[in-house]
Scaffold this motif. Sequence first.
Motif, short mmCIF file in Angstrom:
data_model
loop_
_atom_site.label_atom_id
_atom_site.label_comp_id
_atom_site.label_asym_id
_atom_site.label_seq_id
_atom_site.Cartn_x
_atom_site.Cartn_y
_atom_site.Cartn_z
N PHE A 412 87.26 53.37 123.62
CA PHE A 412 87.50 52.41 122.53
C PHE A 412 86.22 51.61 122.30
CE2 PHE A 412 91.23 53.39 124.98
CZ PHE A 412 92.17 53.73 124.01
N TRP A 413 86.09 51.08 121.08
CA TRP A 413 84.83 50.43 120.72
C TRP A 413 85.09 49.21 119.87
CZ3 TRP A 413 80.05 49.60 121.75
CH2 TRP A 413 79.10 49.31 120.77
N CYS A 414 84.64 48.04 120.33
CA CYS A 414 84.66 46.83 119.50
C CYS A 414 83.26 46.67 118.93
CB CYS A 414 85.06 45.60 120.31
SG CYS A 414 85.03 44.11 119.28
N ALA A 415 83.12 46.95 117.64
CA ALA A 415 81.80 46.95 117.01
C ALA A 415 81.20 45.54 117.00
CB ALA A 415 81.91 47.49 115.58
N ALA A 416 82.04 44.53 116.75
CA ALA A 416 81.53 43.17 116.62
C ALA A 416 80.90 42.69 117.93
CB ALA A 416 82.65 42.23 116.20
N CYS A 417 81.51 43.04 119.06
CA CYS A 417 81.02 42.56 120.36
C CYS A 417 80.17 43.60 121.07
CB CYS A 417 82.19 42.16 121.26
SG CYS A 417 83.33 40.99 120.49
N ARG A 418 80.06 44.81 120.51
CA ARG A 418 79.40 45.93 121.18
C ARG A 418 79.96 46.13 122.60
NH1 ARG A 418 75.51 48.48 118.54
NH2 ARG A 418 74.35 49.29 120.31
N VAL A 419 81.28 46.19 122.65
CA VAL A 419 81.97 46.42 123.93
C VAL A 419 82.73 47.74 123.85
CG1 VAL A 419 83.94 45.63 125.34
CG2 VAL A 419 82.21 43.99 124.59
N SER A 420 82.65 48.55 124.91
CA SER A 420 83.46 49.76 124.98
C SER A 420 84.46 49.64 126.13
CB SER A 420 82.59 51.00 125.17
OG SER A 420 81.99 50.99 126.45
N GLY A 421 85.57 50.35 126.00
CA GLY A 421 86.57 50.41 127.05
C GLY A 421 87.02 51.84 127.22
N HIS A 422 87.37 52.24 128.44
CA HIS A 422 87.77 53.61 128.70
C HIS A 422 89.01 53.62 129.56
CE1 HIS A 422 83.59 54.71 127.58
NE2 HIS A 422 83.30 53.60 128.21
N LEU A 423 89.99 54.42 129.17
CA LEU A 423 91.14 54.62 130.05
C LEU A 423 91.64 56.04 129.86
CD1 LEU A 423 93.98 54.48 128.21
CD2 LEU A 423 93.48 52.05 128.27
N TRP A 424 92.27 56.56 130.91
CA TRP A 424 92.86 57.90 130.76
C TRP A 424 94.36 57.85 131.00
CZ3 TRP A 424 94.93 59.03 135.45
CH2 TRP A 424 94.23 58.70 136.60
N GLN A 425 95.02 58.85 130.47
CA GLN A 425 96.47 59.02 130.68
C GLN A 425 96.69 60.45 131.16
OE1 GLN A 425 98.29 58.38 126.86
NE2 GLN A 425 98.28 56.15 127.07
N CYS A 426 97.69 60.63 132.02
CA CYS A 426 98.10 61.98 132.37
C CYS A 426 99.61 61.99 132.55
CB CYS A 426 97.35 62.49 133.59
SG CYS A 426 97.72 61.60 135.10
N THR A 427 100.16 63.17 132.77
CA THR A 427 101.63 63.25 132.88
C THR A 427 102.06 62.80 134.27
OG1 THR A 427 101.34 65.57 133.48
CG2 THR A 427 101.99 65.09 131.22
#
Length: 427
Positions: A412-427
């Motif tokens: 994910f990307w917040c353009a205004a703050c130049r912050v990224s976030g990462h998460l994964w999902q699985c079954t």
Amino acid sequence: MKTATEILDAYERLGWKNNDPMAQMLQLRRDAPAALADLVRQALDRPPKHATFIDAALDLMDDTAYVATVREVWRRGADSELARGILDSAAVQHPEAFAPEWERLLTAVQDDDGGPEYAADLAWRALDDATLHGWLRRLDEDLSEGGPGHARAVALLRSRRPQAVYAAWRRLFPEAGPDAASWLHQAGYTEHEGALRALHGEQPLHIGFSDAQRKSMLAQQPAWRREVQRAHPTWNPESTDGVQARMGGTSAGRCGLCHGPLHRLLAIQDPAAAGIDSPSAIEFATCLSCQGWETDGALLFRHAEDGAPQTHPSQERDAPLTPDFVANPLQDADVTLFKAPARWHWQDWGESNGRQNLSRVGGAPSWVQSADYPACPDCGKDMPLAMQLDSGLPQAEGGEWLWGSGGCNYTFWCAACRVSGHLWQCT
Ligand SMILES: [Zn+2]
Ligand SMILES: [Zn+2]
């Protein structure tokens, strides 16, 4: 070569025992691609169970044959598990197939006694304007669960048309709360100060892997899946133009949790060309050892002007933790981001079943679980999706990277703050 009838006869007699319907279907496709439609049509008359070779035939059919097939199935009605599965795929790949019978689809989705269900929520994005406005005028009707008023409001919520989404959402959820937010996330939107904001784009670019990556990825697959992936448009760019990007290896940054090197996911010199809101370069990276194992939510990074990621201060530890395992980086490679045909702009994780390429930049996420857009730690707003990476990515020292038990990673990307976030999902 076995004919469509012979393939179905053999499957009826033997199932998967001493019988390889997948290989037979692939042979049919090589010798007479148009016969795939015949195979599916005949299968509908004598619906086989657990027939994943039919799902694969649908994926490999050309667009014209696919559209004709799903229209025919919708005309006949969902009278078998197979037909329902095909309509599920239509909701994802060609929702226009249900037009103009939107009222009929509405009735069908309300019947939950083992009746048709479809991935209908995705079909509503093809609603025509006249139906949409007609239904908007009826939003004041009774909204009790299981009734037509409720189903109509849900359809509008999933229509992707912001005004209709907002009106239906406010009607369904007059009070703010976690349920309200989560339904809106599922529809790909968030609300901020009375206005909707989209949490994903409509036009993804698929990641075209390098020859070396493809070689290691395919080496780990059974023969049938190698052939499916070699033939599928989401894996194979039609032309050589596209957006260049770099994947894999380590990044200059350091993980704030274990203090190990960060692992590069994707670096793009010209993110705007890939639909990512950033005037300068971006390097998405994470710590494969810590993400999802040592954090509850997303792993978060701030990005400098040159795009380099740095652990967000809120996740910076003075003393490093020791992760359960130390992951190798992904294989270093130049990749090309390319436009696949419109049929593949939306993809469902479960439907893909390892046949389609789900690694893509932009577009709608293929959630394994429910929608989960993390909030930016700096401005508090929900962060839009920038990219998703499927499991099976080759690693630097050999082996394939799995997100959990084989899920999908979301960036994910917040353009205004130049912050990224990462998460994964699985079954
Ligand atoms: Zn770490
Ligand atoms: Zn922010």
